[in-house]
Design a protein around this motif. Sequence first.
Motif, PDB file in Angstrom:
ATOM      1  N   ALA A  13       0.833  -1.206   0.000  1.00 13.54           N
ATOM      2  CA  ALA A  13       0.000   0.000   0.000  1.00 13.54           C
ATOM      3  C   ALA A  13       0.866   1.253   0.000  1.00 13.54           C
ATOM      4  O   ALA A  13       0.572   2.221  -0.710  1.00 13.54           O
ATOM      5  N   MET A  16       2.250   1.809  -3.406  1.00 13.18           N
ATOM      6  CA  MET A  16       1.257   2.393  -4.312  1.00 13.18           C
ATOM      7  C   MET A  16       1.171   3.905  -4.107  1.00 13.18           C
ATOM      8  O   MET A  16       0.953   4.648  -5.065  1.00 13.18           O
ATOM      9  N   VAL A  17       1.364   4.363  -2.881  1.00 15.71           N
ATOM     10  CA  VAL A  17       1.387   5.808  -2.631  1.00 15.71           C
ATOM     11  C   VAL A  17       2.582   6.430  -3.351  1.00 15.71           C
ATOM     12  O   VAL A  17       2.453   7.476  -4.004  1.00 15.71           O
ATOM     13  N   LEU A  44      -2.771   2.038 -11.456  1.00 16.35           N
ATOM     14  CA  LEU A  44      -2.672   2.494 -10.077  1.00 16.35           C
ATOM     15  C   LEU A  44      -4.009   2.359  -9.358  1.00 16.35           C
ATOM     16  O   LEU A  44      -4.073   1.876  -8.221  1.00 16.35           O
ATOM     17  N   THR A  48      -4.708  -0.455  -6.467  1.00 13.60           N
ATOM     18  CA  THR A  48      -5.119  -0.063  -5.119  1.00 13.60           C
ATOM     19  C   THR A  48      -6.354  -0.846  -4.694  1.00 13.60           C
ATOM     20  O   THR A  48      -6.440  -1.310  -3.547  1.00 13.60           O
ATOM     21  N   CYS A  49      -7.293  -1.019  -5.610  1.00 11.14           N
ATOM     22  CA  CYS A  49      -8.478  -1.837  -5.307  1.00 11.14           C
ATOM     23  C   CYS A  49      -8.087  -3.286  -5.045  1.00 11.14           C
ATOM     24  O   CYS A  49      -8.673  -3.950  -4.179  1.00 11.14           O
ATOM     25  N   SER A  92      -4.510  -5.132 -13.202  1.00 10.08           N
ATOM     26  CA  SER A  92      -3.632  -4.010 -12.910  1.00 10.08           C
ATOM     27  C   SER A  92      -2.239  -4.230 -13.492  1.00 10.08           C
ATOM     28  O   SER A  92      -1.606  -3.292 -13.984  1.00 10.08           O
ATOM     29  N   THR A 107       4.258   0.175  -9.360  1.00  9.63           N
ATOM     30  CA  THR A 107       2.977  -0.520  -9.278  1.00  9.63           C
ATOM     31  C   THR A 107       3.176  -2.020  -9.458  1.00  9.63           C
ATOM     32  O   THR A 107       2.599  -2.824  -8.716  1.00  9.63           O
TER      33      THR A 107
END
Length: 127
Positions: A13, A16-17, A44, A48-49, A92, A107
């Motif tokens: 997580a 991803m930020v 992205l 994230t999902c 993704s 990612t």
Amino acid sequence: MYVATAVLFLIPASMMVFAGMSMKRRWDEVSSHGWSDRAGIASLIVGTCAILAGFLGKLDWFRAGGDPHGMGTPTGVWVILHKMFLSTLVLSALFALLGKGRGRVLTLVALGIAFAADTMLYLLQME
């Protein structure tokens, strides 16, 4: 196991930020945006999902009993969330391969770490 789940899913997580910050920087630098930039943004968002679905699915799996062999765990929301995790992970990754920039590499790495975290939690439960 809940703490281990939170720690292991916090790593992808946070990546991803960082990928989002990198993609935003690229978005601001370039005046026109092609399909490859939009594919990077899509990877992205979908990634994230995927991480969120994996985290919530693993928490529900542990709440339901968490048998790593799959025979003793009753069905629940975790079944749907795990399928969603795997499918959005692949989607993704495909978007990231079509994207452009350093954010797409972050990612892809975050998605790999999320898959490894999911697998490691199965292995930790076997003990």
